[in-house]
Structures are given as C-alpha cells and as structure tokens.
Design a protein around this motif. Structure first.
Motif, short mmCIF file in Angstrom:
data_model
loop_
_atom_site.label_atom_id
_atom_site.label_comp_id
_atom_site.label_asym_id
_atom_site.label_seq_id
_atom_site.Cartn_x
_atom_site.Cartn_y
_atom_site.Cartn_z
N ALA A 248 0.81 -1.22 0.00
CA ALA A 248 0.00 0.00 0.00
C ALA A 248 0.84 1.27 0.00
CB ALA A 248 -0.94 0.00 1.21
N GLU A 249 1.88 1.30 0.79
CA GLU A 249 2.64 2.53 0.95
C GLU A 249 3.71 2.72 -0.12
OE1 GLU A 249 2.01 4.95 3.13
OE2 GLU A 249 0.31 3.79 3.87
N LEU A 250 4.42 1.66 -0.47
CA LEU A 250 5.54 1.83 -1.39
C LEU A 250 5.22 1.38 -2.81
CD1 LEU A 250 8.66 0.89 0.71
CD2 LEU A 250 8.01 3.10 -0.18
N LEU A 251 4.82 0.14 -2.97
CA LEU A 251 4.63 -0.38 -4.32
C LEU A 251 3.54 0.36 -5.08
CD1 LEU A 251 5.62 -2.42 -6.34
CD2 LEU A 251 3.99 -4.07 -5.41
N ALA A 252 2.46 0.70 -4.41
CA ALA A 252 1.38 1.42 -5.08
C ALA A 252 1.81 2.82 -5.52
CB ALA A 252 0.17 1.52 -4.16
N ARG A 253 2.71 3.42 -4.79
CA ARG A 253 3.12 4.79 -5.10
C ARG A 253 4.34 4.86 -6.00
NH1 ARG A 253 2.00 7.63 0.75
NH2 ARG A 253 -0.20 7.08 0.77
N VAL A 254 5.26 3.92 -5.86
CA VAL A 254 6.50 3.96 -6.64
C VAL A 254 6.41 3.01 -7.83
CG1 VAL A 254 9.00 3.59 -6.52
CG2 VAL A 254 7.80 4.59 -4.60
N GLY A 255 5.57 2.00 -7.77
CA GLY A 255 5.47 1.00 -8.83
C GLY A 255 5.27 1.55 -10.22
N PRO A 256 4.34 2.49 -10.41
CA PRO A 256 4.17 3.04 -11.77
C PRO A 256 5.41 3.75 -12.30
CG PRO A 256 2.25 3.53 -10.42
CD PRO A 256 3.29 2.93 -9.51
N ARG A 257 6.22 4.29 -11.43
CA ARG A 257 7.43 4.99 -11.87
C ARG A 257 8.55 4.04 -12.27
NH1 ARG A 257 6.75 10.35 -10.03
NH2 ARG A 257 5.27 10.50 -8.33
N ILE A 258 8.52 2.81 -11.77
CA ILE A 258 9.61 1.87 -12.06
C ILE A 258 9.16 0.74 -12.98
CG2 ILE A 258 10.89 2.38 -9.96
CD1 ILE A 258 9.74 -0.15 -8.71
N THR A 259 7.93 0.76 -13.46
CA THR A 259 7.44 -0.27 -14.36
C THR A 259 8.06 -0.09 -15.74
OG1 THR A 259 5.35 -0.40 -13.16
CG2 THR A 259 5.37 -1.28 -15.39
N LYS A 260 8.61 -1.16 -16.26
CA LYS A 260 9.23 -1.14 -17.59
C LYS A 260 8.31 -1.80 -18.60
CE LYS A 260 13.34 0.11 -15.82
NZ LYS A 260 13.04 0.16 -14.43
N GLN A 261 8.52 -1.48 -19.87
CA GLN A 261 7.73 -2.08 -20.94
C GLN A 261 8.29 -3.46 -21.30
OE1 GLN A 261 7.77 0.61 -24.23
NE2 GLN A 261 6.06 1.79 -23.44
N TYR A 262 7.40 -4.34 -21.73
CA TYR A 262 7.82 -5.64 -22.24
C TYR A 262 8.39 -5.45 -23.64
CZ TYR A 262 5.53 -8.08 -18.44
OH TYR A 262 5.20 -8.55 -17.20
N THR A 263 9.44 -6.19 -23.94
CA THR A 263 10.06 -6.15 -25.26
C THR A 263 10.23 -7.57 -25.77
OG1 THR A 263 12.31 -6.24 -24.41
CG2 THR A 263 11.35 -4.05 -24.66
N PHE A 264 10.60 -7.68 -27.05
CA PHE A 264 10.86 -9.00 -27.60
C PHE A 264 12.20 -9.55 -27.10
CE2 PHE A 264 8.00 -7.25 -30.86
CZ PHE A 264 7.00 -8.21 -30.76
#
Length: 98
Positions: free
Chosen positions: A25-41
């Motif tokens: 709730a505190e960390l992953l929900a707030r920081v997760g979108p900033r560190i999410t990478k795109q999938y590639t081939f």
C-alpha cells in the motif's frame, strides 16, 4: 518473495523491515508506476515488486551486489541499475510531497 509473503509474514517483515501490507500500500502502489518497464521481444522486465524488494533489502542489509546475485538470481550490473532507478523514483515521489 511470493512464498515468504504468503506463508510467513513475520519473516517477510524481518527480511524487508516492513509488513506486506505496508510494502504493497505505501511503497509499491506509489512507486510501482514509476519503475514499471515495458515488455520487449528481447526479454521480460523485472516486476516492480521484485525491483522494490531488491532495493529495500540492499539498503537494509548493506550487502554487496556480488553476494546478492545468488539469492535473487539477478546479475550484479542489473542490480546496480535497479537500485539506482528505484532510489531515484522514491526520491522523485518524496519531492512531490513537499
């Protein structure tokens, strides 16, 4: 991490120095979108939760990347990039709170 979270909350708290609920709730929900990478081939990216857990464990324990690579199955150079990116994302998030 999945088994630790689901089977032993006390060990998860000891390992990352926070409860699973606080982690989500505190960390992953707030920081997760900033560190999410795109999938590639080329390859699948690390999950944001794994990146955050790796960073928190590194900061909490002070272990070297070389010793952590066996437990996390993530190479040294990737760990150094992950820790840098996650710390930067946390810093950016905290600066927006001011």
């Amino acid at each position: 991490m999945v088994e630790l979270r689901n089977e032993d909350h006390a060990s998860f708290t000891n390992f990352l120095r926070m409860s699973p609920a606080m982690f989500d709730a505190e960390l992953l929900a707030r920081v997760g979108p900033r560190i999410t990478k795109q999938y590639t081939f080329y390859r699948d990216p690390l999950e944001p939760g794994m990146e955050l857990a790796l960073t928190l464990r590194h900061l909490a324990s002070g272990n070297k990347y070389a010793s952590m690579k066996f437990g996390w199955r993530i190479p040294n150079n990737t760990q150094s990039l992950v820790v840098r990116d996650v710390c930067q994302a946390i810093s950016v998030f905290l600066s927006t709170l001011r």
